[in-house]
Every structure is written in C-alpha cells, then in structure tokens.
Motif scaffolding. Structure first.
Motif, short mmCIF file in Angstrom:
data_model
loop_
_atom_site.label_atom_id
_atom_site.label_comp_id
_atom_site.label_asym_id
_atom_site.label_seq_id
_atom_site.Cartn_x
_atom_site.Cartn_y
_atom_site.Cartn_z
N ARG A 4 44.03 -0.68 14.33
CA ARG A 4 45.46 -0.89 14.14
C ARG A 4 45.77 -2.39 14.01
NH1 ARG A 4 49.75 -2.09 16.42
NH2 ARG A 4 48.79 -2.62 18.42
N GLN A 5 45.17 -3.16 14.90
CA GLN A 5 45.39 -4.61 14.84
C GLN A 5 44.83 -5.21 13.55
OE1 GLN A 5 44.13 -6.78 18.37
NE2 GLN A 5 44.65 -5.01 19.67
N ALA A 6 43.69 -4.73 13.13
CA ALA A 6 43.06 -5.23 11.91
C ALA A 6 43.93 -4.90 10.70
CB ALA A 6 41.67 -4.64 11.75
N SER A 7 44.51 -3.72 10.73
CA SER A 7 45.36 -3.28 9.63
C SER A 7 46.53 -4.24 9.46
CB SER A 7 45.83 -1.85 9.93
OG SER A 7 46.82 -1.47 9.04
N GLY A 8 47.05 -4.74 10.55
CA GLY A 8 48.12 -5.73 10.50
C GLY A 8 47.69 -7.03 9.83
N GLN A 9 46.39 -7.25 9.74
CA GLN A 9 45.87 -8.44 9.05
C GLN A 9 45.37 -8.09 7.65
OE1 GLN A 9 43.28 -11.01 11.44
NE2 GLN A 9 43.84 -9.85 13.28
#
Lengths: 413, 413
Positions: free
Chosen positions: A159-164
C-alpha cells in the motif's frame, strides 16, 4: 496468482538467480533475439546509466536504429525513462539520457525470521523504497499462521509503495531453512520447527510468491549491490552456519541444492558431537549455541548475537575468548573452502557481521596460514555491507533482476 | 602453427572446456545462429546417433529442411557420414542414418609424466585409435628437452593415425602441475622441477598445442566417456592430491584457476607440517610420500603406487594400515567438499584408482558419517573408469569436443 490488474503475469515459479551454464543450445529464433536484446538494453542502462541511445548502442554493439526501437518498447512499459540531458552530453532528444524507472514494476521481498517478520519493496534501480521489520515469536508456530501475519505486513508495505507509484509484480520469501527441490517447499527450518512445509499453497497474498533460503538471498544482495565482485563465498552465521557460493555472478546450488553446508565441514575429525550426527563440525565450534556456552551466556534468548557484541564491546574476556575460538574454527573451515573453490572474496554476513571486530582477525589468520598455493590477499576477506538486512533486500532484488533479465514479459501486450 | 595442408586453422589458444555461465549476452546474429545450429546437429548425432535426418529434426527442434542443409555442410567437411539404413528404419536416403565420422579431423593428446611420455589420437567418436606410452625420466630435465622427446613420440603417433585416415587438428598437453592464467604456461610442476615454464613457445611440433593440468583432463575424460553424470568431484592422487570439480558438465576452475586444491584442505588443524607451509593438510596424511613412509616403503622410486598395491594385495598389514589411514583422511576432506559443493558423485581417479580396494571403504565410511544434511548414497562414490589413462584420453578428447562445439571452423571454405 497473478494480479488481474497487472500488466503481465509474474515469473513462473523457478529458483531465483539459478546457476545454469552451458548445456545444449536450443535453436536460435528471431523472437528470442528480440527478447535478448530488450534485456541487453535494459541491463546496460541499469548497470551504466544514465546513458544516451548512442552510448547504449556503443556498449551493446547494437545499431542505433535497433536501440531506438527497443528503447521505445521499454519506455512504453515504464521500464525506462528519459532522465533529461545526458551528463556531459548535448541537450535535446538525441543526447538525452535514459535511466531505469523509479516507478512501475517492482519487487516485493518477504522474510520469516525466528523472531521477526519483514517486508520491503525494491524498485527497478535496486533501491529499497519501503521497509518493514516487526518482532514476532515464530518459533514453533504453524506455518499458515505465520504466513497470515506476514501477508498483513506485506499488504501494508505494498500500500505504501503504491503511494510512490510502485507496483510489485512478484514476491520472494526468505526463510531460515533448507529449500528443497520441490518448488515452494521448505524442507527443513529447524529453528522455526518447519519440516516438508509446502509454503506457496499456504500463502494468502495475491502476488505469486517463491521461497528461498535466507543465506542465499543475503549473498545475492551482496552481489547485486556491487559490494563485492562476481565470485565469492558468503557466510551467514547465526543459529546455524551456512555459506552461499556465488560463481561468475550466479548462485551455485550443487547437484541437489545442498551446496554451502559450511556448518558441517569437519574442523577436527574427533571434535564434539554435532546435532547432525557427525563430530567436530564447524557448528560445534562456531555456531551461536556453542559460542554462547563458551561465553557463559547460555540463558540469553532474544538476539544472542547482539548480546555477544555488547559484552565483547564491554571487554568481557570470556566472550572475547569464545569469539576467538569460533573465529579460528571458521578460518580453518573457510581455508578448506577457499582451497577447493578458489573464490575471489569471502564475505562475513548475517548477524555475525556485527561481530566482525572480534571474528575477522582470527578468520584472516587461519586463511593466511592455510591458503598457501597462491597467496591469500588479506582484503579478500570482508564484512558484509548489509548484515542482517541482506536476506530481505536480496528477496526484493530477486524480482527486480528477473524483470531486467526478461523485460519482454512486461512489454508484450 | 596450423598445418598448412589442413582444412582450417585449429582452435586459438584458450582453456579446454572452460566453465562460463551466464554473463552479458552479445547481440544475436544470423551467422551465429547457423554456427550454433551446425554444432547442435553434430552434437546430437554424436550423442544419440546413428540417427536419420528426421530424428535429428525431432531432437533439435529444427525443421527438416534446415537439418538437410546443415547435414550437407557437415558431410562436406567429413564430420558426418551416412552409415547406411537407420537401425529399425526404412532403407534408402530419407531414412538412412547419420553417424559421426571415424576419419578426418581428430584430436592429439599429449602427456608429460614424471616417469613417462604419452601421446594418443582420438577420433570424432571419442575413440582412442592410436595410443603410446613410453618410460622416460623427466624429473629435473629441461622442459625444452622433454618437449623435443615428446614431439618425436607425437610424430610417430600422428603418422600411424594418418594411415587410418585421421588428421589431428590440434594438441592438448597434460602436465602434472598448476597451469597458470598466462596461456600455455605451467606455473609450477614440483615433481618435474618446472616453474613459470612457458611451454607453448618451446613446443617443436607443427600442430598448435595447449597445456592443461592432468587432473582436470582426467576428470574431463570421465565426463566425456559418460562413466559419470555432469556433476562430480574427481580426485587425482599420486605424488600430490588434486581434485577437479565438474559442474553441469564443465570444469570449474575458481576465480583465479586454483580451485580443486583438495590436498591442502585441513584434516586436523594441528596435524603434521605440510610442504605448503600449513599444518595438517590432506597431503600430510594421504599423499604418496606420507603413505609410503607409514608403510615402510620410503625407498621405492619407480611406480610407488604400483608397489603399494602389490604389497597390499599380498596382505602386508603395515601397507594396509597406511592405506586405511590415508582413506580416513581422504574421506574427512571429501566430506567437507561434499558439504560445500554437493556433487552428485565423487570419483577416485589417477593412479590411486588402482588402490580402490583398500581406499574406498574408509572414504565411504567417513562420507556416510559426515554428510548428514541429506543422506549420502554409497554408490555416489566410485573408482574412475580410466585411472592413469584418464589425463591422456582427456587431452585427446578436448580437441574432439571443440570440433563438436564449433564445427563451423572446419566447414567454412
């Protein structure tokens, strides 16, 4: 299962970075040539970039026209980007520099440790962009429970990676155990209590997952982050002592996948009995349990290697002597390994990397004494750049290397 | 220098059967594809023949038309022949069987031993057609003199081969010493008294010659005669103890060409001093000199291994005990090697193959005791099929394998 929204199914389950030399050649084909050349261009930019198209052509031996066509395909798949004018080059498109993308396809690394769970996302440039390590008492827990907990950690990291703007396409799981020839199966992870555990079917996540031994992944992290050349022995020591052999840039597994059992190389043929049934194995001198016993720290349960380092740093003579004895045994076994395999370097990795100050002199001394056919270079022995972080980083990088080696899977419609 | 009358220059000097995995791929080309496919067809017939063109197509995945064209080129160069109707097939051209030629291009094997010179000619089928081994006291003689004598032996062997329609295209020379990274140079052959000896420029023969370590060539002979699978450790013991590691069908040399120094693997860290400067190396227990000393046969100069075998066969208890002690040490060192490298087999080769009756039980016992991570299969330890003949056969076969791998050099006008 492949993510239905993803651009292409991820790698079919095979072992990461398998060592596969020579052998019979299949007939060459036009299609195979284009796939090869896509990878050649992408890896050239990954290794040497930023680079202009002209320099890519010069590096690869491909024509300018071929490079332009291949680059368009790779840009269309978000694998390459224009990064502005080439350093020192002219301004404008012809000289503009290509770089590997910091968005799009990425690798998900996962780790089950005896006392922790880990997950990370590594981008195509090899950079860990999201990193998570949480304490967890995994010893003796059922694999399905451990994997369910890990999946929750993984979801958060993705989820955090998707934000990047990153989209992991496959996962590799590092485990402290022997991974068998049956894909996705942990043959034996004694410190977890896993035996013949078919991990892949238990994985509740949506991305395809593969399983790999943590020591092997630690070695690959070392290799791919270029902290060492392509031929080395990587020692991973903690509860057990394992080695990974990297030969010409590939992990060497042996005929049946059991190579690297440094912990069971005999140091003294009539030494102490080992849990494996033999006598005098390296682990009976240098394994964590043996060192703790000698050091008078048998009671330490949480992070015993950390405790050893703390006491040694405080000048505890008994701990320092225990580490010196372990180092002598490690140096003896490694001298045998160096005489047999002739690596260009030996890297001390895993948690023991933190004990390098006390272990390295003794290891180096034995190597110098016992590797005499050609002189042993003192600087060919070194401490890992990643230590305990190596396996998880290596797990994420494995998928990244797959993408670089076979970008066609991501560019095809 | 290439024979001016020959059809094509022989291989440029590079190491035989080098182990070269993966690495960066060069751009594929049409011309490279044809070369690859010529080799694919020739090797398929060499491995599986006699075969019809249709079966070659089925085995290789090439089209019938492509196979026919490639076969014509290979027949034109005398590398393939029609061998009559395919076994079990129809009569006549379409089903007629192809076989590798027993005439034409061949390999010349050469050997400098401490007490002998050897030469042989091996045809494309891998058969040694001419064989010569003559006693010669080479210890301490100048390399140029030794090579002049060897050239005379070689000339006679080539003359005999020529009478059988065979034309050696290149020579490989087996030496009992370390071959350095400088092509054609023997770094150190202690029992000959050679050090930094640039052998190739001294070679007075007309065929191009390369130099290779005898233990490596013994291992390759084992591999290519299919007496063992593609992953094994080959032990060559006589004056020194060396091992060759064959991995996935290729010789593994290590980062600097010094792999396989089994003789200097520590067996007991505080054991007897070794000539290498270390203590307790395998050679101090199992090398010829150590065994002769234990056996009370220090005076024996000519063929000490033969003498040991004779006495053991006669029931000399001291000799049998000396061999048993050597076997225990060899088994201990090999257990370390097996734990590290995980070969599918261990082969006892060289002159010690003749002592297998007394050495094998002790080696096997130690392997069974000390290789426990996965059970050691008793039949994975075996005696070489070629023994002392291995290195010379391997030398001849090296050129044959080169021809099979790169027939284009012989078919081009």
């Amino acid at each position: 299962m492949a993510d239905q929204d993803g651009p292409a199914p991820a790698a079919k389950p095979r072992r990461p970075a398998e060592y596969r030399p020579g052998g019979r050649t299949a007939p060459a084909s036009q299609r195979g040539m284009r796939q090869q050349n896509l990878s050649l261009v992408l890896r050239t930019v990954a290794d040497q970039g930023p680079l202009s198209r002209a320099r890519v052509a010069a590096h690869t031996g491909l024509t300018r026209a071929a490079v332009s066509s291949l680059v368009e395909e790779l840009r269309g798949a978000d694998l390459l980007v224009e990064s502005g004018p080439e350093p020192g080059g002219r301004v404008g498109r012809p000289g503009s520099a290509l770089a590997v993308s910091d968005r799009g396809a990425a690798g998900l690394g996962l780790e089950v440790g005896v006392e922790h769970l880990g997950a990370c996302v590594v981008d195509l440039r090899g950079e860990a962009r999201v990193w998570s390590r949480t304490a967890a008492a995994n010893r003796g827990r059922a694999a399905a429970q451990v994997l369910a907990d890990l999946a929750a950690v993984a979801d958060e990291v993705v989820r955090q990676a998707s934000g990047q703007g990153l989209r992991p396409v496959a996962a590799v799981l590092a485990v402290p155990g022997l991974v068998g020839s049956a894909p996705g199966t942990v043959e034996h992870a004694p410190n977890l209590g896993w035996r013949h555990e078919a991990v892949v079917p238990l994985w509740p996540g949506t991305l395809p997952v593969e399983v790999e031994n943590e020591a092997n992944l630690g070695a690959l992290a070392e290799l791919w982050s270029r902290s060492v050349g392509p031929d080395f022995v990587h020692v991973s020591a903690e509860a057990g002592i394992g080695a990974a052999l990297v030969i010409d840039g590939r992990l060497f597994r042996g005929a049946r996948g059991f190579a690297g059992e440094l912990g069971h190389v005999p140091v003294r043929p009539d030494g102490p009995p080992c849990a494996c049934g033999a006598r005098g194995c390296l682990e009976t001198y240098a394994g964590e349990a043996a060192v703790l016993r000698r050091a008078g720290l048998e009671g330490v349960a949480m992070d015993p290697v950390g405790a050893l380092g703390e006491r040694a740093r405080a000048g505890d003579a008994r701990v320092v002597a225990a580490l010196e004895r372990a180092a002598t045994a490690m140096g003896t076994a490694l001298a045998g390994a160096v005489n047999l395999v002739d690596p260009a370097a030996v890297v001390l990795g895993g948690a023991y990397a933190e004990l390098g100050e006390w272990l390295m002199p003794g290891i180096r001394r034995e190597l110098e004494r016992r590797v005499t056919v050609r002189p042993w270079q003192a600087d060919a022995l070194r401490v890992s750049a990643h230590g305990r972080r190596g396996p998880l980083l290596g797990a994420g990088l494995t998928t990244v290397r797959r993408i670089l080696d076979n970008p066609g899977r991501f560019t095809l419609p």
